[in-house]
Write an enzyme that holds these catalytic residues in place. Structure first.
Site: not given
Ligand code: 9D3
Length: 248
Positions: A89, A116, A154, A169
């Site tokens: 994220p 996490e 693609r 696109d």
């Molecule tokens: C409270 C902290 N969280 C971060 C927002 C912890 C957390 C939540 C969910 C850490 C990792 C995740 C799992 N998400 C992914 O691995 C992930 C992800 C996403 O949640 N949103 C957008 N892109 C991606 S790429 C990998």
């Protein structure tokens, strides 16, 4: 091109690789996808891949060692120095420019996190780049990895039935960075609603102008940020500007 995927859920990838217009690219090995499960490299009776966070707090953290052993296994099979990409994220948002770069590359090693997060020491020592799918919370990196593989596949030559159709696109520069126009197909009247007359007229010049106008209006309405980029890049003609002016 080869993408290795480090994932605790390789079974998520199997059905995706065997459907749709991208199936041939994956099944022929044009885009070779190989999954490696850190569970297979975990030790002990319970084959643990996660543990509680030092310092306390909610959730579990993926251990560095099973990830590192997965990576070593992949490195022993690859001859190139493929970059390691972590889906996270906090990464840079995936966009068309990045997809195009990956589609012209020899591939990468994609790491999908769960829980996490993953032990920071693995990230600091092994990860070259972090990619996010957007500002919303998923339960892991598998869906983002599948999104990247789909977008890359693609773009491969011969994947789309009309080999030029991706030039149309939205987000492709050849469309001047505007959104795509609306599409219609049979029947000519559906639920009491017809198709725009111009599309049935056979006047190709008028059809192209109508489609351009629609793209301009849709982009102004839904993505004014993209319209501004197109304008700054000098991609809008005086006629385009007149159309936008007229609709206010
Ligand atoms: C409270 C902290 N969280 C971060 C927002 C912890 C957390 C939540 C969910 C850490 C990792 C995740 C799992 N998400 C992914 O691995 C992930 C992800 C996403 O949640 N949103 C957008 N892109 C991606 S790429 C990998």
């Amino acid at each position: 091109m080869r993408f290795d995927v480090i994932t605790l859920f390789p079974e998520l990838f199997t059905p995706f690789l065997s459907v749709g217009i991208t199936r041939r690219a994956f099944e022929s090995g044009q885009v070779d996808v190989q999954c490696t499960n850190p569970r297979d490299f975990a030790t002990g009776n319970y084959r643990r891949v996660d543990d509680r966070p030092f310092g306390g707090g909610p959730g579990m953290v993926m251990m560095a060692q099973p990830l590192e052993l997965s990576l070593a296994h992949i490195r022993s099979q690859r001859t190139d120095a493929a970059p390691v990409v972590l889906f996270s994220p906090i990464g840079k948002r995936l966009d068309h420019a990045a997809v195009q770069r990956w589609s012209n590359s020899s591939g990468a090693i994609l790491v999908c996190g769960r829980y996490e997060g993953i032990d920071q020491r693995f990230i600091d020592t092994q990860v070259d780049e972090q990619i996010s799918l957007g500002d919303f919370v998923l339960s892991g990196g598998e869906v983002p990895a599948i999104a990247l593989l789909d977008a890359v596949a693609r773009l491969q030559p011969g994947v789309l039935s009309d080999s030029d159709s991706h030039h149309m696109d939205s987000f492709n520069p050849s469309l001047d960075g505007l959104l795509d126009c609306p599409h219609y197909t049979r029947p000519e009247e559906w639920a009491g609603v017809g198709v725009p007359d111009v599309l049935l007229s056979g006047h190709h010049g008028q059809i192209e102008r109508w489609r351009r106008d629609q793209r301009l209006k849709l982009t102004a309405q839904h993505r004014p940020d993209l319209l501004e980029i197109a304008r700054a890049a000098g991609l809008l003609s005086r006629q385009d500007e007149a159309v936008l002016q007229a609709q206010g």
